[in-house]
Design a protein around this motif. Structure first.
Motif, PDB file in Angstrom:
ATOM      1  N   SER A  24       0.824  -1.210   0.000  1.00 16.32           N
ATOM      2  CA  SER A  24       0.000   0.000   0.000  1.00 16.32           C
ATOM      3  C   SER A  24       0.858   1.260   0.000  1.00 16.32           C
ATOM      4  CB  SER A  24      -0.925   0.008   1.218  1.00 16.32           C
ATOM      5  OG  SER A  24      -0.181   0.092   2.429  1.00 16.32           O
ATOM      6  N   LEU A  28       0.630   4.171  -2.914  1.00 20.78           N
ATOM      7  CA  LEU A  28       0.324   5.523  -2.453  1.00 20.78           C
ATOM      8  C   LEU A  28       1.352   6.521  -2.956  1.00 20.78           C
ATOM      9  CD1 LEU A  28      -1.365   7.429  -0.610  1.00 20.78           C
ATOM     10  CD2 LEU A  28       0.304   6.966   1.171  1.00 20.78           C
ATOM     11  N   HIS A 155      -5.480   5.897   0.688  1.00 14.21           N
ATOM     12  CA  HIS A 155      -4.730   4.788   0.091  1.00 14.21           C
ATOM     13  C   HIS A 155      -5.448   4.229  -1.146  1.00 14.21           C
ATOM     14  CE1 HIS A 155      -1.167   3.907   2.536  1.00 14.21           C
ATOM     15  NE2 HIS A 155      -1.851   4.439   3.541  1.00 14.21           N
ATOM     16  N   TYR A 217       0.976   7.823   6.895  1.00 16.22           N
ATOM     17  CA  TYR A 217       0.322   6.886   5.975  1.00 16.22           C
ATOM     18  C   TYR A 217       0.876   5.466   6.079  1.00 16.22           C
ATOM     19  CZ  TYR A 217      -0.849  11.503   4.444  1.00 16.22           C
ATOM     20  OH  TYR A 217      -1.273  12.805   4.444  1.00 16.22           O
TER      21      TYR A 217
END
Length: 452
Positions: A24, A28, A155, A217
């Motif tokens: 992820s 991103l 995301h 994140y």
């Protein structure tokens, strides 16, 4: 609704809410870098005088070096489960961390405002409307929705931006090959150290700007996620995405097509019959990075405020209010400012890049070399705790690191005397990292109070 909107903000993400994989992080940061402003950054390397080939090589070196620093911050996220700037309290003190925080907010506000203008132009072309305000407001609303929903949706947008970016930028690259003699662009100018160093600085500076919020994140990843996996996924996503975009920018600028005068319009013209789809790719790419700016900006604001009211958790409603407030200011700047003001504000924001490198040096040195990844998390919220209110070791090192860069700056608003001696090469970011680390590391070994 609680299952749709993120519930966490500045508080620690508990183990039962951790999810996802390092992949992820790749999507991103890849998606957030496949966007028009990164193309502009690459074009500037050629505008500053570099040959296209050496500009691309310099940008790559800068992206790699800056990407290493940026990804080291990302690797802290799973371990701590905290937004990036909360962890700064371990180095600067609970109140002292506010000093870099205020400048970080100004930085991302500037990026959000100028990015909103570019995305607004693309939206106007998609909707076939004239007033610039229409596109700016629409883009601001889109950003507000995704950034308010929070982590999962940001995301998801990153994955969409990755797919759209690969398709759109591959097509633009093919169109560039078909419509121009790309081979003739290489070797058109002799190698020049000054412009080569400037290209390295452009790449490195681009990556370093993500440092203050990159862990925002990655903080939901399971705590046992190997640090090297988080590091590599973030590093590769950000470096490959940015280098791809910057390479296109360098080639476009070398062709002398006037890209910098009308970035969005030029890419639409290059796209030819599917221009509207490229405008959509531009909007999605800018939306991905603008959500990072808005979400990270709101986290930074919350970190600043809670240093003084001692809150350890902020609810989703308050987080949404800060996010929307941040976006309102950025949209107002985009709407009300003249073009000249925006250009000057963008240059002011670029000058503020020098506040990031000393902060990164202090944060990474303390986390990996002094504290050795041990953080007293409850003390991060307590001015009377282990980390205190103001940590003079970090603050003095921070300001010395900023001051050391002044002589080496090469910006539109100011050029340092040493920079003139170097022929205009900007190596201020490197000076900031080296000087700050050289001062902070030995000093903090004597004064730090890390957990056992």
């Amino acid at each position: 609704m609680s299952g749709v909107v993120e519930q966490r903000s500045i508080d620690v993400v508990p183990a039962d809410e951790r999810h996802g994989t390092p992949l992820s992080q790749f999507t991103l940061w890849f998606g957030a870098n496949m966007q028009v402003t990164a193309v502009v950054d690459g074009a500037l390397a050629v505008v500053f005088g570099a040959d296209a080939l050496w500009a691309i090589i310099g940008l790559l070196l800068g992206n790699i070096f800056g990407g290493i620093v940026m990804a080291l911050h990302s690797a802290q996220g799973p371990r701590l489960g905290l937004p990036q700037m909360i962890s700064s309290r371990a180095q600067f003190g609970v109140y002292g961390a506010v000093v870099p925080l205020v400048l970080v907010v100004v930085m991302y506000l500037g990026f959000a405002a100028t990015g909103t203008v570019l995305a607004g132009q693309a939206i106007n072309k998609i909707l076939h409307v004239g007033p610039t305000a229409v596109g700016i407001v629409v883009f601001g609303l889109l950003t507000a929705v995704v950034a308010t929903l929070g982590y999962r949706w940001i995301h998801l947008l990153g994955r969409v931006a990755t797919v759209c970016g690969v398709l759109g930028f591959t097509y633009l690259g093919i169109r560039l090959l078909v419509t121009s003699d790309v081979g003739a662009l290489f070797g058109a100018k002799p190698f020049d150290w000054v412009s080569f160093l400037l290209a390295i600085s452009l790449g490195a500076g681009w990556q370093l700007t993500f440092g203050p919020y990159v862990a925002d994140y990655s903080r939901y990843l399971p705590a046992d996620t190997p640090e090297r996996h988080t590091f590599l996924a973030t590093f590769l996503g950000s470096v490959i995405g940015s280098q791809w975009s910057m390479t296109l920018g360098a080639l476009v600028a070398a062709g002398g097509a006037g890209f910098l005068a009308n970035q969005v319009g030029y890419l639409g013209s290059l796209a030819g019959p599917i221009a509207i789809l490229i405008y959509l790719v531009i909007v999605i790419g800018k939306l991905a990075v603008n959500c990072l700016n808005a979400y990270g900006g709101s986290m930074t604001l919350l970190t600043t405020v809670t240093a003084f009211n001692r809150s350890t958790r902020i609810g989703p409603a308050a987080r949404a209010a800060y996010t929307i407030g941040f976006l309102l200011v950025s949209v107002l700047i985009a709407l009300l400012a003249s073009k000249d003001f925006l250009d000057n504000f963008k240059n002011f924001v670029l000058v503020l890049l020098m506040v990031f490198t000393p902060w990164s040096a202090i944060n990474l040195t303390d986390y990996y070399l002094i504290s050795r990844e041990r953080v007293d998390i409850p003390a991060l919220y307590n001015p009377a705790g282990r980390y205190g209110t103001w940590n003079m070791t970090a603050l003095v090192s921070y300001f010395v690191g900023i001051a050391a860069q002044i002589l080496f700056l090469a910006q539109k608003l100011y050029t340092g005397p040493v920079t003139n001696l170097l022929g205009g090469a900007d190596i201020s970011w490197l000076i900031g990292l080296l000087v700050t680390t050289a001062l902070y590391l030995p000093w903090s070994r004597q004064t730090a109070n890390p957990p056992e």
